[in-house]
Enzyme design. Structure first.
Site, short mmCIF file in Angstrom:
data_model
loop_
_atom_site.label_atom_id
_atom_site.label_comp_id
_atom_site.label_asym_id
_atom_site.label_seq_id
_atom_site.Cartn_x
_atom_site.Cartn_y
_atom_site.Cartn_z
N HIS A 140 27.55 -52.53 54.59
CA HIS A 140 28.58 -51.78 55.32
C HIS A 140 29.79 -52.69 55.56
O HIS A 140 29.62 -53.88 55.84
CB HIS A 140 28.02 -51.28 56.67
CG HIS A 140 28.91 -50.27 57.32
ND1 HIS A 140 30.09 -50.62 57.93
CD2 HIS A 140 28.82 -48.93 57.44
CE1 HIS A 140 30.68 -49.53 58.41
NE2 HIS A 140 29.92 -48.49 58.12
N ASN A 151 24.93 -42.81 61.36
CA ASN A 151 25.00 -44.26 61.61
C ASN A 151 25.53 -44.45 63.03
O ASN A 151 26.72 -44.34 63.28
CB ASN A 151 25.96 -44.89 60.58
CG ASN A 151 26.17 -46.37 60.82
OD1 ASN A 151 25.45 -47.00 61.61
ND2 ASN A 151 27.16 -46.93 60.15
N GLU A 154 32.87 -45.78 51.25
CA GLU A 154 33.49 -45.64 52.56
C GLU A 154 34.77 -46.47 52.61
O GLU A 154 34.72 -47.67 52.97
CB GLU A 154 32.55 -46.17 53.65
CG GLU A 154 31.24 -45.46 53.77
CD GLU A 154 30.63 -45.72 55.14
OE1 GLU A 154 30.45 -44.76 55.89
OE2 GLU A 154 30.37 -46.89 55.47
P1 PGA Z 1 33.06 -42.81 60.96
O1 PGA Z 1 32.16 -44.04 60.43
O2 PGA Z 1 32.32 -41.55 60.61
O3 PGA Z 1 33.15 -43.04 62.45
O4 PGA Z 1 34.35 -42.91 60.27
C1 PGA Z 1 31.51 -44.00 59.19
C2 PGA Z 1 30.78 -45.28 58.94
O5 PGA Z 1 31.30 -46.36 59.27
O6 PGA Z 1 29.66 -45.28 58.40
#
Ligand code: PGA
Length: 216
Positions: free
Chosen positions: A94, A9, A143
């Site tokens: 998200h 992402n 997440e």
């Molecule tokens: P990160 O982000 O790997 O930078 O923690 C993950 C995400 O927000 O999908």
């Protein structure tokens, strides 16, 4: 072993030149049991699809979001069918969109519906186990906000327990996201209930992302 999904992402990062260089520097084999999904900024989808197809890279594209309407008088929105021509997956819900763009549950339900109607598989993101998951969602990404971009990933055991609960409630696949790195990725993906990872920051560097893919 069932297929693991590794999602990059890129968020609001990268430009055309850097993204093409990223593809050139990727060092991955055509793993039969790993699916790699790249979610770049929307404007890069066309160029990246051409490049991926022309060099035969074993990766597919995804969107970081999906429109809530099919088409019509919605200024600034992209037609769902047009977007679906480039992608196989779309992130929906998200936490950065829930918080930064005020996306509520009713909007997310519509996004899931429109994605599915256009042959795109939504990857539905939740940051807390209590968040509701729209009907039809097969892939859920957990997440926790405390883990996103902080370097403080969630405990793999906690993710494992939650993944089992989500599967009991109907999810087919559960991914983990939040400070995933080449060093910690296997602590998550070695557990059978965790079907992959969603990678933000560490996906911007092709070397570390390639390492993550290899270490899954
Ligand atoms: P990160 O982000 O790997 O930078 O923690 C993950 C995400 O927000 O999908």
């Amino acid at each position: 072993m069932t297929e693991k999904i590794i999602v990059a992402n890129w968020k609001q990062n990268m430009n055309l030149e850097a993204s093409l260089a990223w593809l050139n520097k990727l060092e991955i084999a055509d793993f039969k049991d790993k699916k790699i999904v790249l979610c770049p900024p929307l404007l890069l989808l066309f160029h990246l699809k051409e490049k991926i197809d022309s060099i035969g890279l074993p990766i597919v594209l995804g969107a970081q979001d999906f429109p809530r309407w099919e088409s019509g008088s919605h200024t600034g929105e992209i037609p769902a069918e047009l977007l679906a021509g480039y992608i196989e997956y779309a992130l929906v819900g998200h936490s950065e969109r829930r918080l930064g763009n005020g996306e509520r549950e009713d909007v997310l339900v519509e996004k899931v519906r429109v994605a599915k109607a256009n042959g795109v598989e939504p990857i539905f993101c939740i940051s807390e186990s209590q968040q509701s998951i729209p009907d039809g969602v097969q892939i859920v990404a957990y997440e926790p906000i405390s883990a996103i971009g902080t370097g403080e990933s969630e405990s793999p055991t906690k993710v494992y327990d939650l993944a089992r609960e989500l599967k009991t409630d109907g999810a087919e696949k559960v991914l983990y996201g939040g400070s995933v790195t080449p060093e910690n990725v296997n602590e998550f993906t070695s557990k059978d209930s965790i079907d992959g990872v969603l990678v933000g920051k560490a996906s911007l560097d092709p070397v570390s992302f390639s390492q993550i893919v290899r270490n899954v």
